[in-house]
Scaffold this motif. Structure first.
Motif: not given
Length: 790
Positions: A8-18, A33-36, A43-52, A241-242
């Protein structure tokens, strides 16, 4: 290069698309890729796919009947430290759900689909109209010539060809059914080729397993090096995934999977110039940082003593293979040169000032990719994806799609539920009940006998005989079921107390086992209800069950498995669209050919060599999946075809045409129409025969009337002649009678005259005789008188 844990301390952000496309380099792609990865794992709670959170492994182990047994030991009070227990059980897991899972997947696998492609672009619409116009013209010309009785009606150019409609009514029916023509078949065969070469049936079964166990499934597709469509199943445990709200994940903007990549493969990665991206020193350093992680050896010493292995050869790392949407601004020059000629050409992305009217700009959607080595600052295979999937429709050219497609049922807020998550509590109940039954059976004491030794001593065998010992009495009881005892003492008084020598001792073992088995049966019934199976669909029907009962049972099973069927059909429809798009891209690059089966509606499979038409790359198609008929329905159709052939309503060509029709509804409708037309034709022929018979009857009646009239005339003439003859005969007879009468009369007159003469003569003679007699009488009288007087 060293590995660092993402937290949680890593703090990645998405780059600018424009930003211009030229600035979307490896660092820009790696940031995305790092932000995703951070979003999905932190950031996401436990759920589907890789965060199961390990649930998927648990679900799959339960589905295979391989779940850990220690949890049941803890529930039954086993000391998990010493594993000491008084239980007498077999700890083997009973794989009760595995059978229902296999049957459910087998039932769904039998529900096969046919791919139906419909041309929807303007050129295809023109060709369809032309195709139907030619058929209409041929049918109308043939019908007119047949009505006129012209010999041209048999000309080959207007004769019915294979699988063509017989008349206008059948043509209209086929148009309503959406009959496909050659371009549609080419598209369908292109999809069949892509599915067949990627082992679609094995892929489909894996999708059903994922849907049953996890409630989610997905695939990745691409254009292979052999210039053909490729696809593979995505392991749900590795997908990232997003955030998406829709169970079809149509609103996701990026998707990828975490894959295991050996350091040997990293050593082979090169840049555009062919230079090695990761040298041995970098890889050895990286291997040291992941030692003991991801299933790697704890140290790097392994392999050093072999002489041909490098220290990192047995190591592997986690790589995020990510695909994501972005947009690039396409820039064009729109101006007039010094000679007054218009100039319109493409320019580098982002060129010129935004307010400069000389440049025209349009934002176009693109898919980018990046393979980021998780926990490091390194990536490879990044940038814009090759072979962007775009529609041939000009209005949709600016849009594209991700190469990863996902599906989930019972989906909410990035959480999904599969069948196994529902079944696990009941599987645990089943295992615990089975263990209790085993322990109870192994430790239970059977019913026994209480033997009264006082009543068995000194039992006399008979009067005057020796007494039997207790052992002999018991042996007699166990051998014959007969026991000897006493009710009175030696004095003849009743014995006090209990006088029964042997008393049966009953216990509650069986009653308690009945309770256990009832609980076990209830658990199995619940599992069957949740998987949709019942006695009928499990193969144990009651012989007294009627047809409505069978139908309801099958409907119940189909309803229970419908979520799996719907999810798989939705995913496979998207797969067919993607495979066709990739085949279109392949055709633009060169010829595409291969072998693939062509499945008809009634199950006739043919392995054909296919060479795709070049015009497919220019067409736009609507793709649908149509469910094929069941084996029972196909058998019923075959029987009806055979009956209709036997009755003369169909011939072999009609049967072959129906069997090899791909669309099942179209096949049945064509069959029904052909039989209907054959029956109408038979009725028409029968009516013609009746009419011909009626006309023949009328002619025969007229001829008979003429013959009757002629016969009557002949009879009349004959009667008239006969009458004339009779009349002449009568006249002759009458004349002869008259003449005879005249002769008779004349003879009579002569006779009368002779008679009269004779009569007169006789009378005269008589008178003479009378007179003589009188004289004689007188003389006699006189003589008598004289005599008397004498």
């Amino acid at each position: 290069m060293r590995y660092a844990e993402t937290n949680s301390a890593s703090g990645y952000s998405y780059p600018d698309h424009n930003v211009p496309a030229s600035q979307k380099n490896s660092e820009w792609c790696m940031k995305y890729a790092q932000a995703a990865y951070y979003d999905f794992t932190v950031a996401f709670p436990k759920g589907v796919f890789y965060s199961n959170g390990g649930d998927y492994e648990k679900f799959r182990m339960y589905a295979l009947g391989k779940q850990p047994i220690n949890q049941y030991k803890s529930m039954l009070g086993v000391d998990m430290t010493t594993l000491n227990t008084q239980l007498v059980v077999d700890w083997t897991v009973r794989a009760v759900v595995s059978g229902y899972r296999d049957k459910a997947i087998a039932r769904l696998m039998k529900q096969d689909y046919s791919i139906v492609c419909t041309p929807i672009d303007s050129q295809s619409k023109t060709e369809v109209d032309k195709y139907y116009a030619e058929l209409r013209t041929k049918i109308i010309m043939r019908e007119i010539l047949q009505q006129q009785g012209s010999e041209l009606a048999n000309h080959p150019s207007i004769q019915i060809q294979s699988n063509e409609p017989m008349d206008m009514e059948e043509l209209e029916m086929r148009i309503m059914n959406g009959e496909q023509f050659n371009r549609s078949m080419d598209a369908e065969m292109a999809i069949e080729l892509g599915l067949y070469e990627n082992n679609y049936q094995a892929f489909r079964r894996a999708i059903f397993e994922d849907l049953f166990d996890f409630g989610v499934a997905g695939y990745r597709e691409w254009l292979g090096d052999d210039n053909k469509a490729k696809f593979e199943r995505l392991n749900p445990e590795s997908v990232i995934c997003s955030y998406a709200k829709d169970g079809t994940f149509s609103d996701m903007v990026h998707a990828g999977s975490v894959i295991d990549v050996s350091l040997v493969d990293l050593a082979l990665v090169t840049d555009e110039d062919g230079n090695q991206l990761f040298d041995d020193k970098t890889l050895q350093e990286f291997a040291g940082s992941i030692a003991g992680k991801f299933g790697n050896p704890a140290t790097m010493n392994m392999g050093r003593m072999t002489g041909f292995l490098k220290p990192y050869d047995k190591f592997k790392c986690k790589v995020l293979d990510m695909y994501f949407y972005t947009y690039n601004e396409q820039t064009y020059t729109d101006r007039t040169d010094s000679n007054g000629n218009p100039v319109f050409k493409s320019e580098p992305s982002g060129r010129g000032d935004k307010n400069n009217t000389r440049y025209k700009r349009k934002k176009i959607k693109y898919v980018y990719k990046c393979k980021w080595i998780i926990g490091t600052d390194k990536c490879y295979d990044w940038g814009m994806c090759y072979d962007q999937k775009r529609s041939v429709d000009v209005k949709k050219k600016a849009l594209t799609r991700l190469p990863i497609q996902l599906i989930a049922y019972n989906f909410y807020e990035m959480r999904a539920q599969g069948f196994m998550e529902r079944l696990i509590p009941y599987i645990d109940d089943y295992q615990l009940t089975m263990l209790k039954i085993q322990n109870w059976k192994n430790r239970s004491v059977p019913s026994g006998w209480w033997i009264n030794m006082d009543m068995l001593e000194n039992v006399a065998k008979n009067k005057g005989g020796s007494n039997m010992t207790p052992k002999e009495v018991l042996q007699m009881f166990f051998d014959s079921g007969i026991i000897i005892g006493r009710m009175l003492d030696d004095a003849g008084n009743p014995l006090p107390g209990n006088i029964q020598p042997v008393i049966a001792m009953q216990n509650s073992v069986m009653a308690e086992l009945v309770g256990f088995f009832q609980d076990l049966q209830n658990t199995v019934m619940t599992i069957e209800k949740m998987t949709g199976y019942n006695d009928i669909t499990s193969g144990n029907p009651n012989p007294k069950t009627l047809v409505p009962g069978y139908e309801l049972a099958n409907q119940s099973t189909n309803d229970a498995l419908f979520p799996l069927s719907y999810a798989e059909q939705n995913l496979c429809l998207r797969l067919a669209e993607d495979v066709f798009c990739r085949m279109q891209q392949a055709i633009r690059k060169g010829k595409v050919s291969g072998y693939a089966p062509y499945k008809s509606a009634l199950g006739a499979n043919t392995l054909r060599f296919i060479e795709l038409n070049e015009q497919l790359s220019l067409r736009d198609y609507g793709i649908e999946l149509q469910q094929q008929g069941t084996a029972e329905e196909k058998q019923w159709v075959f029987q009806m075809v055979q009956q209709d052939i036997a009755q003369g309503f169909l011939d072999t060509s009609d049967a072959i045409s129906v069997i090899y029709t791909k669309n099942p509804k179209q096949a049945v409708s064509i069959l029904a129409y052909r039989v209907k037309k054959a029956k109408q034709e038979a009725q028409k022929n029968q009516l013609q025969i009746v009419q011909a018979n009626n006309e023949g009857s009328q002619q025969a009646a007229a001829l008979a009337a003429q013959m009757t009239a002629a016969q009557k005339q002949m009879d009349y003439d004959h009667e008239l002649r006969k009458l004339e003859i009779e009349t002449q005969k009568e006249v002759v007879i009458t004349q002869m009678k008259i003449e005879s009468q005249e002769r008779i009369a004349l003879s009579n007159d002569q006779a009368k005259l002779g008679v009269a003469d004779l009569t007169a003569e006789a009378k005269k003679t008589s008178s003479d005789i009378t007179a003589t007699g009188s004289l004689l009488k007188q003389q006699i009288a006189n003589q008598k008188k004289e005599t008397a007087s004498v």
